[in-house]
Design an enzyme around this catalytic site. Structure first.
Site, PDB file in Angstrom:
ATOM      1  N   GLY A  15      35.607  30.543  16.123  1.00 50.27           N
ATOM      2  CA  GLY A  15      36.047  31.033  17.410  1.00 50.27           C
ATOM      3  C   GLY A  15      37.596  30.964  17.701  1.00 50.27           C
ATOM      4  N   GLY A  58      36.535  32.384  11.205  1.00 47.58           N
ATOM      5  CA  GLY A  58      36.427  33.713  10.515  1.00 47.58           C
ATOM      6  C   GLY A  58      37.545  34.664  10.794  1.00 47.58           C
ATOM      7  N   ARG A  59      37.648  34.769  11.990  1.00 48.69           N
ATOM      8  CA  ARG A  59      38.929  35.877  12.517  1.00 48.69           C
ATOM      9  C   ARG A  59      40.141  35.243  12.172  1.00 48.69           C
ATOM     10  NH1 ARG A  59      38.170  39.320  16.908  1.00 48.69           N
ATOM     11  NH2 ARG A  59      36.313  37.815  17.556  1.00 48.69           N
ATOM     12  N   ARG A 115      35.995  47.931  17.308  1.00 43.38           N
ATOM     13  CA  ARG A 115      36.202  46.903  18.238  1.00 43.38           C
ATOM     14  C   ARG A 115      36.867  47.560  19.767  1.00 43.38           C
ATOM     15  NH1 ARG A 115      39.416  43.226  18.044  1.00 43.38           N
ATOM     16  NH2 ARG A 115      38.082  41.495  18.771  1.00 43.38           N
ATOM     17  N   CYS A 163      33.273  62.009  16.559  1.00 44.67           N
ATOM     18  CA  CYS A 163      32.666  63.069  17.598  1.00 44.67           C
ATOM     19  C   CYS A 163      32.081  62.125  19.027  1.00 44.67           C
ATOM     20  CB  CYS A 163      31.416  63.962  17.133  1.00 44.67           C
ATOM     21  SG  CYS A 163      31.297  65.245  18.256  1.00 44.67           S
ATOM     22  N   TYR A 210      36.474  41.614  11.208  1.00 44.60           N
ATOM     23  CA  TYR A 210      35.527  42.611  11.981  1.00 44.60           C
ATOM     24  C   TYR A 210      35.983  44.079  12.067  1.00 44.60           C
ATOM     25  CZ  TYR A 210      34.102  38.086  13.493  1.00 44.60           C
ATOM     26  OH  TYR A 210      33.819  36.570  13.068  1.00 44.60           O
TER      27      TYR A 210
HETATM   28  C1  LIG Z   1      27.874  30.618  13.944  1.00 43.42           C
HETATM   29  C2  LIG Z   1      29.266  31.391  13.889  1.00 43.42           C
HETATM   30  N1  LIG Z   1      30.135  30.904  13.288  1.00 43.42           N
HETATM   31  C3  LIG Z   1      31.278  31.109  12.989  1.00 43.42           C
HETATM   32  C4  LIG Z   1      31.695  32.378  13.372  1.00 43.42           C
HETATM   33  C5  LIG Z   1      33.097  33.023  13.089  1.00 43.42           C
HETATM   34  O1  LIG Z   1      33.739  33.047  14.577  1.00 43.42           O
HETATM   35  P1  LIG Z   1      35.541  33.548  14.587  1.00 43.42           P
HETATM   36  O2  LIG Z   1      35.484  34.898  13.617  1.00 43.42           O
HETATM   37  O3  LIG Z   1      35.616  34.021  16.062  1.00 43.42           O
HETATM   38  O4  LIG Z   1      36.222  32.605  13.889  1.00 43.42           O
HETATM   39  C6  LIG Z   1      30.845  32.980  14.484  1.00 43.42           C
HETATM   40  C7  LIG Z   1      31.312  34.401  15.140  1.00 43.42           C
HETATM   41  O5  LIG Z   1      31.508  34.489  16.209  1.00 43.42           O
HETATM   42  C8  LIG Z   1      29.551  32.546  14.344  1.00 43.42           C
HETATM   43  O6  LIG Z   1      28.604  33.235  15.091  1.00 43.42           O
HETATM   44  N1  LIG Z   2      32.357  40.932  16.072  1.00 40.39           N
HETATM   45  C1  LIG Z   2      33.030  40.274  17.095  1.00 40.39           C
HETATM   46  C2  LIG Z   2      32.993  38.915  16.770  1.00 40.39           C
HETATM   47  C3  LIG Z   2      31.625  38.412  16.846  1.00 40.39           C
HETATM   48  C4  LIG Z   2      31.567  37.311  15.935  1.00 40.39           C
HETATM   49  C5  LIG Z   2      30.065  36.759  15.634  1.00 40.39           C
HETATM   50  N2  LIG Z   2      29.691  35.890  16.311  1.00 40.39           N
HETATM   51  C6  LIG Z   2      34.482  40.863  17.342  1.00 40.39           C
HETATM   52  O1  LIG Z   2      34.826  41.844  16.438  1.00 40.39           O
HETATM   53  O2  LIG Z   2      35.242  40.352  17.968  1.00 40.39           O
END
Ligand SMILES: Cc1ncc(COP(=O)(O)O)c(C=O)c1O
Ligand SMILES: N[C@@H](CCCC[NH3+])C(=O)O
Length: 426
Positions: A238, A282-283, A319, A350, A379
């Site tokens: 997060g 992740g992000r 997004r 479209c 994402y």
């Molecule tokens: C369980 C879990 N772990 C990790 C993440 C990775 O989050 P982020 O990409 O915001 O770091 C997510 C996505 O929100 C998630 O649902």
């Molecule tokens: N998909 C979302 C984040 C969600 C992560 C998954 N819990 C985004 O693009 O910001």
């Protein structure tokens, strides 16, 4: 300033010529840098630590190989993500399997491949695992996902821990939590390691993570008093990134030490015995390393707007439509010109909502120019959709003046591959 922007030392004009557009471009050095920052800063003497890359942010074999070579583990949430991780050579003991509704087929596939840790979401899943482990002869580790009910200040769609969240078991449902753990303990092949929580995505405030840790240690203490011991705490991901100049993310070094110090404080306060702390970014590993290169198509003036249309849109980056996400962009084949025009960058789908950037200052541009949207590495590719039967763009990694293809552009033939028809397609 050079007129043509270079990414990883490669001019964008060369990328367009070689791979076409739209194109997802990743600066490999930035990916490596983020992984190294996590390895360097998310460690301390008091606990073992492990960083799991949340592969939902951007999953392809080459990305997961990079992650593996940097010593990170991986979190997956589906058979597809798991398959990709295994194909990338990630050892099953470095794979963590998430999901609020894992199917029986997915569970069996993961167990057949000896995935070492499941993050269990609910009681039904626990029953299924106990049943499945009756016929298997390895030890499965389990973390239980808790909904810690912490409201992080992010878009409602990417909050994951509000009171009625679909993820995990509510923090206060103590008897459900105990039931689930007792259920798991019926199996000699399952070890309950501890808890998992994830409070949402694109979170800027350290305080939200501190609150999460305090909440989780309090739960661990409650469980300890009931005779249920655990040794592992996974705090999820997060961590916010920079999309526009309004965003001031906390450096990895800062929130890593805040997290680990708070854990240590809580451990002392509650006399708990947590040995290992995990996080799942992740992000923050991939977002800023990635950008999307488009070719400008038609340009249109309406009474109140000037549209610059690009050859992609909500299919390669959903997004903005989904979360009102904001991005920066440039006309990257003439970076030397002043940004004198306020335009709306829209896609080709479209759908009226197919707007990538509602209002942005760009240098004057024409059809055929190149537009790059920055910070699309998380994402974007992973949420690609074939709306309007648009083809999935290619992905390239660039580094030290060289580029390499890591995912091929989808072809028309691949697009209709699954279509069933009475006669052979023409
Ligand atoms: C369980 C879990 N772990 C990790 C993440 C990775 O989050 P982020 O990409 O915001 O770091 C997510 C996505 O929100 C998630 O649902
Ligand atoms: N998909 C979302 C984040 C969600 C992560 C998954 N819990 C985004 O693009 O910001």
């Amino acid at each position: 300033m050079d007129a043509v922007l270079k990414i990883g030392g490669v001019p964008v004009t060369e990328l367009k010529e070689r791979y076409g557009t739209p194109l997802y471009v990743y600066d490999e050095e930035k990916l490596l840098h983020q992984c190294r920052q996590y390895s360097q800063y998310f460690s301390c003497d008091a606990f073992d630590t492990e960083v799991l890359y949340a592969s939902k942010a951007f999953s392809c074999i080459e990305m997961l190989r990079l992650v593996k070579n940097q010593g990170l583990s991986v979190d997956v949430v589906s058979m597809g993500e798991l398959f990709t991780a295994l194909k990338a050579g990630i050892s099953p003991d470095r794979i963590y399997f998430h999901g609020n509704n894992k199917t029986l087929e997915e569970i069996q596939y993961a167990l057949d491949n000896h995935v070492q840790t499941f993050i269990v979401d609910n009681l039904q899943e626990a029953y299924l695992l106990v049943e499945e482990m009756k016929t298997r002869d390895y030890v499965l580790h389990v973390l239980l996902r808790i909904n810690p009910c912490i409201e992080a200040h992010t878009h409602a769609y990417i909050q994951t821990a509000n009171i009625d969240s679909k993820f995990g078991i509510h923090l206060e449902s103590i008897s459900q939590i105990v039931d689930l753990i007792q259920t798991l303990k019926q199996s000699n092949h399952i070890v309950f390691d501890g808890f998992h929580a994830h409070i949402g995505s694109q979170i800027f405030e350290k305080e939200a993570f501190v609150k999460e840790i305090e909440t989780m240690f309090s739960l661990i203490d409650t469980m300890q008093k009931k005779g249920i011991l655990c040794n592992t705490l996974n705090l999820g991901g997060g961590f916010a990134v920079h999309y526009t100049n309004e965003d001031q993310p906390i450096p990895i070094s800062v929130f890593s030490s805040v997290i680990l110090e708070t854990c240590q404080k809580m451990q002392e306060l509650y006399h708990t015995n947590i040995q290992k702390i995990l996080i799942e970014p992740g992000r923050s590993i991939v977002a800023e390393a990635g950008s999307t290169l488009y070719t400008v198509g038609f340009i249109k003036k309406t009474p109140h707007k000037k549209y610059v249309f690009v050859d992609g849109g909500m299919s390669d980056n959903i997004r903005p439509s989904l979360y009102q996400a904001k991005y920066e962009a440039d006309i990257v084949n003439h970076m030397d010109q002043k940004k004198t025009e306020i335009v709306c960058v829209a896609g080709k789908c479209c759908e009226s909502g197919d707007i990538l950037i509602d209002s942005i200052a760009l240098s004057p541009c024409d059809s055929g120019d190149l537009l790059m949207v920055y910070s699309t590495g998380a994402y974007g590719f992973s949420m690609f959709n074939n709306y309007n039967r648009n083809l999935r763009p290619a992905v390239v990694f660039v580094k030290e003046g060289n580029s390499r293809l890591v995912v091929k552009r989808e072809t028309l033939q691949e697009l209709v591959r699954g279509d069933v028809c009475d006669e052979d397609p023409v």
